[in-house]
Design an enzyme around this catalytic site. Structure first.
Site, PDB file in Angstrom:
ATOM      1  N   ASP A  10       0.821  -1.208   0.000  1.00  0.00           N
ATOM      2  CA  ASP A  10       0.000   0.000   0.000  1.00  0.00           C
ATOM      3  C   ASP A  10       0.858   1.261   0.000  1.00  0.00           C
ATOM      4  O   ASP A  10       2.009   1.256   0.459  1.00  0.00           O
ATOM      5  CB  ASP A  10      -0.885   0.042   1.261  1.00  0.00           C
ATOM      6  CG  ASP A  10      -2.035  -0.935   1.207  1.00  0.00           C
ATOM      7  OD1 ASP A  10      -2.115  -1.734   0.263  1.00  0.00           O
ATOM      8  OD2 ASP A  10      -2.863  -0.907   2.149  1.00  0.00           O
ATOM      9  N   HIS A 165       4.072  -1.907   3.027  1.00  0.00           N
ATOM     10  CA  HIS A 165       4.029  -0.549   2.485  1.00  0.00           C
ATOM     11  C   HIS A 165       5.341  -0.218   1.783  1.00  0.00           C
ATOM     12  O   HIS A 165       6.417  -0.374   2.377  1.00  0.00           O
ATOM     13  CB  HIS A 165       3.777   0.467   3.606  1.00  0.00           C
ATOM     14  CG  HIS A 165       2.451   0.266   4.276  1.00  0.00           C
ATOM     15  ND1 HIS A 165       2.264  -0.693   5.257  1.00  0.00           N
ATOM     16  CD2 HIS A 165       1.268   0.880   4.099  1.00  0.00           C
ATOM     17  CE1 HIS A 165       0.996  -0.654   5.652  1.00  0.00           C
ATOM     18  NE2 HIS A 165       0.368   0.289   4.970  1.00  0.00           N
TER      19      HIS A 165
END
Length: 225
Positions: A10, A165
């Site tokens: 993400d 991430h």
């Protein structure tokens, strides 16, 4: 029998981290999904990274434009179009055919803050596939300790959908160590999502969605109060 892990990334792409992540995944032959932020597709360099990810077989999903406020907490009725629609336009031809969308969870929490009624309607009308998660090792918060957390979470699950991430926290310097340890334990990596993390497929709710949608906000006029 080995248990699968689906990796997703993400909040990218970023020029500082995404190239390293793509290099590592290529060496290990692992394909994932990158849930990108629209605001991170605004430069030629970052758009090229999204293009590279798609060319290497990774799926590109939508993770809102600003990642500022969970959609279920916003009072702006136009927020879904600004956050989801604008990002999807930027993703363009790189989009997965299922129009993958992951809401901003505000720290990986599942609840009614994820979606507003307007966001749910937009997802339904435009035939998005909504992808949640069941493993949040909080790599942004614990750049060196997340590996053991992720493995511990995966051991408790039949099929982990792990959120990492690809932005500047230092966590991805441990990506290879994580992959080595997971493979040594017999985990396998696959690109598909566990069905219990995908409550909406191409605009159709396949699992109950009520727990992820905020109550409607009705503003009363002075005459009604």
């Amino acid at each position: 029998m080995s248990r699968p892990i689906t990796l997703t990334f993400d909040n990218g792409p970023t020029t500082a981290v995404t190239p390293h992540v793509l290099d590592v995944l290529a060496r290990y032959g692992i394909r994932t999904t990158f849930f990108v932020l629209g605001q991170n597709l605004m430069s030629r360099e970052t758009m090229a990274l999204a293009q590279r990810a798609a060319e290497q077989g990774h799926w590109i999903g939508n993770h809102t434009y600003t990642h500022d406020v969970p959609l279920g907490e916003t009072t702006d009725p136009d927020a879904p179009l600004k956050e989801i629609g604008r990002t999807q336009d930027l993703i363009g031809r790189l989009a997965h055919p299922d129009r993958l969308f992951r809401p901003f969870g505000g720290g990986g929490v599942l609840g009614t803050h994820l979606l507003s009624p307007e966001a749910f309607e937009l997802l339904k009308t435009n035939r998005y596939t909504c992808v949640f998660w069941n493993s949040i090792p909080r790599d942004w918060e614990d750049p060196d300790g997340w590996v053991e957390t992720a493995l511990a979470q995966a051991r408790r699950l039949e099929w982990a959908l792990t959120v990492l991430h690809d932005y500047e926290t230092g966590a991805m310097r441990n990506l290879e160590a994580y992959l080595d340890k997971a493979l040594a334990e017999g985990f396998t990596f696959r690109q598909e999502f566990p069905p219990d993390c995908v409550p909406m497929v191409r605009g159709r709710s396949v699992l109950p969605m009520e727990a992820f949608i905020a109550a409607s906000r009705t503003t009363l006029s002075p005459q009604e109060t």
